[in-house]
Design a protein around this motif. Sequence first.
Motif, PDB file in Angstrom:
ATOM      1  N   PHE A 348      15.670 -24.648   3.877  1.00  7.16           N
ATOM      2  CA  PHE A 348      16.241 -23.423   3.339  1.00  7.16           C
ATOM      3  C   PHE A 348      15.114 -22.552   2.793  1.00  7.16           C
ATOM      4  O   PHE A 348      14.011 -23.042   2.546  1.00  7.16           O
ATOM      5  CB  PHE A 348      17.264 -23.735   2.241  1.00  7.16           C
ATOM      6  CG  PHE A 348      18.543 -24.316   2.773  1.00  7.16           C
ATOM      7  CD1 PHE A 348      19.678 -23.535   2.909  1.00  7.16           C
ATOM      8  CD2 PHE A 348      18.602 -25.651   3.156  1.00  7.16           C
ATOM      9  CE1 PHE A 348      20.854 -24.077   3.412  1.00  7.16           C
ATOM     10  CE2 PHE A 348      19.770 -26.195   3.666  1.00  7.16           C
ATOM     11  CZ  PHE A 348      20.899 -25.408   3.790  1.00  7.16           C
ATOM     12  N   ALA A 349      15.390 -21.277   2.621  1.00  6.76           N
ATOM     13  CA  ALA A 349      14.356 -20.361   2.151  1.00  6.76           C
ATOM     14  C   ALA A 349      14.972 -19.271   1.293  1.00  6.76           C
ATOM     15  O   ALA A 349      16.162 -18.975   1.392  1.00  6.76           O
ATOM     16  CB  ALA A 349      13.616 -19.748   3.339  1.00  6.76           C
ATOM     17  N   GLU A 350      14.122 -18.668   0.476  1.00  3.70           N
ATOM     18  CA  GLU A 350      14.522 -17.579  -0.411  1.00  3.70           C
ATOM     19  C   GLU A 350      13.490 -16.472  -0.284  1.00  3.70           C
ATOM     20  O   GLU A 350      12.283 -16.741  -0.314  1.00  3.70           O
ATOM     21  CB  GLU A 350      14.582 -18.105  -1.854  1.00  3.70           C
ATOM     22  CG  GLU A 350      15.048 -17.103  -2.882  1.00  3.70           C
ATOM     23  CD  GLU A 350      15.009 -17.685  -4.293  1.00  3.70           C
ATOM     24  OE1 GLU A 350      16.043 -17.664  -4.973  1.00  3.70           O
ATOM     25  OE2 GLU A 350      13.936 -18.156  -4.705  1.00  3.70           O
ATOM     26  N   ASP A 351      13.932 -15.223  -0.113  1.00  2.00           N
ATOM     27  CA  ASP A 351      12.957 -14.136  -0.032  1.00  2.00           C
ATOM     28  C   ASP A 351      12.677 -13.579  -1.417  1.00  2.00           C
ATOM     29  O   ASP A 351      13.213 -14.065  -2.426  1.00  2.00           O
ATOM     30  CB  ASP A 351      13.406 -13.063   0.964  1.00  2.00           C
ATOM     31  CG  ASP A 351      14.664 -12.306   0.538  1.00  2.00           C
ATOM     32  OD1 ASP A 351      15.012 -12.327  -0.666  1.00  2.00           O
ATOM     33  OD2 ASP A 351      15.308 -11.686   1.412  1.00  2.00           O
ATOM     34  N   GLU A 352      11.823 -12.573  -1.481  1.00  2.00           N
ATOM     35  CA  GLU A 352      11.398 -12.050  -2.787  1.00  2.00           C
ATOM     36  C   GLU A 352      12.549 -11.437  -3.563  1.00  2.00           C
ATOM     37  O   GLU A 352      12.518 -11.380  -4.797  1.00  2.00           O
ATOM     38  CB  GLU A 352      10.277 -11.016  -2.612  1.00  2.00           C
ATOM     39  CG  GLU A 352       8.945 -11.628  -2.230  1.00  2.00           C
ATOM     40  CD  GLU A 352       7.787 -10.699  -2.462  1.00  2.00           C
ATOM     41  OE1 GLU A 352       7.590 -10.267  -3.619  1.00  2.00           O
ATOM     42  OE2 GLU A 352       7.058 -10.407  -1.504  1.00  2.00           O
ATOM     43  N   ALA A 353      13.573 -10.974  -2.853  1.00  2.00           N
ATOM     44  CA  ALA A 353      14.729 -10.371  -3.512  1.00  2.00           C
ATOM     45  C   ALA A 353      15.790 -11.394  -3.893  1.00  2.00           C
ATOM     46  O   ALA A 353      16.797 -11.041  -4.492  1.00  2.00           O
ATOM     47  CB  ALA A 353      15.342  -9.301  -2.604  1.00  2.00           C
ATOM     48  N   GLY A 354      15.572 -12.663  -3.532  1.00  2.00           N
ATOM     49  CA  GLY A 354      16.533 -13.707  -3.873  1.00  2.00           C
ATOM     50  C   GLY A 354      17.580 -13.956  -2.817  1.00  2.00           C
ATOM     51  O   GLY A 354      18.502 -14.750  -3.029  1.00  2.00           O
ATOM     52  N   GLU A 355      17.476 -13.312  -1.649  1.00  2.00           N
ATOM     53  CA  GLU A 355      18.416 -13.571  -0.560  1.00  2.00           C
ATOM     54  C   GLU A 355      18.069 -14.902   0.099  1.00  2.00           C
ATOM     55  O   GLU A 355      16.901 -15.295   0.142  1.00  2.00           O
ATOM     56  CB  GLU A 355      18.384 -12.440   0.468  1.00  2.00           C
ATOM     57  CG  GLU A 355      18.741 -11.078  -0.113  1.00  2.00           C
ATOM     58  CD  GLU A 355      20.071 -11.074  -0.845  1.00  2.00           C
ATOM     59  OE1 GLU A 355      21.026 -11.714  -0.350  1.00  2.00           O
ATOM     60  OE2 GLU A 355      20.164 -10.436  -1.917  1.00  2.00           O
ATOM     61  N   LEU A 356      19.084 -15.590   0.623  1.00  2.00           N
ATOM     62  CA  LEU A 356      18.895 -16.940   1.149  1.00  2.00           C
ATOM     63  C   LEU A 356      18.952 -16.998   2.671  1.00  2.00           C
ATOM     64  O   LEU A 356      19.658 -16.219   3.309  1.00  2.00           O
ATOM     65  CB  LEU A 356      19.948 -17.890   0.579  1.00  2.00           C
ATOM     66  CG  LEU A 356      19.888 -18.209  -0.908  1.00  2.00           C
ATOM     67  CD1 LEU A 356      20.829 -19.359  -1.229  1.00  2.00           C
ATOM     68  CD2 LEU A 356      18.480 -18.532  -1.361  1.00  2.00           C
ATOM     69  N   TYR A 357      18.223 -17.970   3.207  1.00  2.00           N
ATOM     70  CA  TYR A 357      18.129 -18.219   4.644  1.00  2.00           C
ATOM     71  C   TYR A 357      18.148 -19.724   4.868  1.00  2.00           C
ATOM     72  O   TYR A 357      17.899 -20.501   3.953  1.00  2.00           O
ATOM     73  CB  TYR A 357      16.815 -17.661   5.212  1.00  2.00           C
ATOM     74  CG  TYR A 357      16.580 -16.209   4.922  1.00  2.00           C
ATOM     75  CD1 TYR A 357      16.746 -15.241   5.910  1.00  2.00           C
ATOM     76  CD2 TYR A 357      16.182 -15.780   3.647  1.00  2.00           C
ATOM     77  CE1 TYR A 357      16.534 -13.894   5.639  1.00  2.00           C
ATOM     78  CE2 TYR A 357      15.972 -14.437   3.366  1.00  2.00           C
ATOM     79  CZ  TYR A 357      16.143 -13.501   4.364  1.00  2.00           C
ATOM     80  OH  TYR A 357      15.939 -12.170   4.097  1.00  2.00           O
ATOM     81  N   PHE A 358      18.444 -20.125   6.102  1.00  2.00           N
ATOM     82  CA  PHE A 358      18.203 -21.513   6.460  1.00  2.00           C
ATOM     83  C   PHE A 358      17.582 -21.576   7.846  1.00  2.00           C
ATOM     84  O   PHE A 358      17.719 -20.651   8.651  1.00  2.00           O
ATOM     85  CB  PHE A 358      19.476 -22.374   6.356  1.00  2.00           C
ATOM     86  CG  PHE A 358      20.514 -22.136   7.399  1.00  2.00           C
ATOM     87  CD1 PHE A 358      20.584 -22.940   8.543  1.00  2.00           C
ATOM     88  CD2 PHE A 358      21.465 -21.146   7.243  1.00  2.00           C
ATOM     89  CE1 PHE A 358      21.563 -22.741   9.496  1.00  2.00           C
ATOM     90  CE2 PHE A 358      22.455 -20.937   8.194  1.00  2.00           C
ATOM     91  CZ  PHE A 358      22.502 -21.742   9.328  1.00  2.00           C
ATOM     92  N   LEU A 359      16.849 -22.657   8.091  1.00  2.00           N
ATOM     93  CA  LEU A 359      16.130 -22.868   9.335  1.00  2.00           C
ATOM     94  C   LEU A 359      16.752 -24.048  10.058  1.00  2.00           C
ATOM     95  O   LEU A 359      17.039 -25.066   9.436  1.00  2.00           O
ATOM     96  CB  LEU A 359      14.650 -23.137   9.072  1.00  2.00           C
ATOM     97  CG  LEU A 359      13.760 -21.972   8.611  1.00  2.00           C
ATOM     98  CD1 LEU A 359      14.128 -21.504   7.203  1.00  2.00           C
ATOM     99  CD2 LEU A 359      12.291 -22.385   8.616  1.00  2.00           C
TER     100      LEU A 359
END
Length: 483
Positions: A348-359
Amino acid sequence: MVHAGDGTHRFFVAEQVGVVWVYLPDGSRLEQPFLDLRSIVLTTPWIGDERGFLGLAFHPKFRRNRKFYIYYSCLGKKKVEKIRISEMKVSQADPNKANPKSERVILEIDEPASNHNGGQLLFGLDGYMYIFTGDGGQAGDPFGKFGNAQNKSSLLGKVLRIDVNRAGSDGKRYRVPPDNPFVSEPGAHPAVYAFGVRNMWRCAVDRGDPITRQGRGRIFCGDVGQNRFEEIDLIVKGGNYGWRAKEGFECYDKKLCRNASLDDILPIYAYGHAVGKSVTGGYVYRGCESPNLNGLYIFGDFMSGRLMALQEDRKTKKWKKQDICLGNTATCAFPGLISASRMFIISFAEDEAGELYFLATSYPSAYAPHGSIYKFVDPSSVSAPGRVVGIPVPTRKGNFPVRFIALGETVLDLLKEQAEKAARKLSSATSASSSHPALSKKGLSKKPASPTSGRRRPGTRKKAGVRSPGPQGKRKKSRKSHG
């Protein structure tokens, strides 16, 4: 996938084979890698090989000191397998390139087996670096009388905390924080912050509620189980997380489990292998685009491909699990929303704005170019995606960016496509009426059909999710197998 926290809103995507790519805020990937350690990193094409490039973290003051840290598998002298944690710097000439000659090895740990290598690096709010190691591999932590995880003199099966800003008095390239819990305990390694860990795969620091700051600084981890249970833990100073005495809430080693001095910390949530067989830890959502998700700890399972969320009851301090709907029309209200992600959820990942992603990847091998990056978007969000992110600080592009092509469709894409289809039907009906014989006699002819009529809009595919092309139009993707 991590960000540097420097205001550029770049993504750094690391592959298990040892290469790191830079993705710009518009989704394009720079043609040349940020870092390439493929000649050093130890991994193979074998399905399930857990070795490789496993962790990346940027210094909290990266903008000023250009330092970042890496965690990877390698071969030492006499071909002894090791995990290595190193410090590196970004090139002064190109902010999108690491300086490979700047590597300073901070810590190396011998690995007795090829699996359970841990791999997480992160910085806490205290400015210290936290390192999450596996128990050494094989099954059941068979090393010594109590196993590595319960042995506080071993660095395996632990959460370590070190100060990378100062050198130690004994020649080490790090200092042990004076308030580490076992500094004064005879026989214990002073770097140990917590123990009883099996193989924590993906941990994250909670940013805290954007208004109240509640929860700020908590560290969440997913700890992969043995035969029966997967668990989510909250890391606390000096905590014993039970392995190998316990797996989830249940006893694994009955003799150790009955030990009155175990005093272990129970998971905030555990699930059985009917749900999934290898947890992948995630993040607490603290972004702006999907306010309904605020406070949810979002995570997944590598083997089953399930996405889940935990919500805390502040009164009882209990966590309730719910499944995440990913465009399945059987469970989502929006009609026609296309499913689905690739099966094996890597990270999982988080960008600088706090939005979430997954790989995720569709094939569990480090060398398979079948990885995708997906972004979490709540379709009932009151904030339009992309409207609440700060303006990225400009960054020089030292090499050519490869254009981003989305493989997925959002709800807005689908609505737009439906409107276009309706417009085309109306246009066809109008064209048909204009070709009436009476009109033709007056010199009027039917308007030629558009060459794109009836086709899918360029740039859209059936696959829901996001994928950016790598070299030669394909992007190799790292993945992590769990034992």
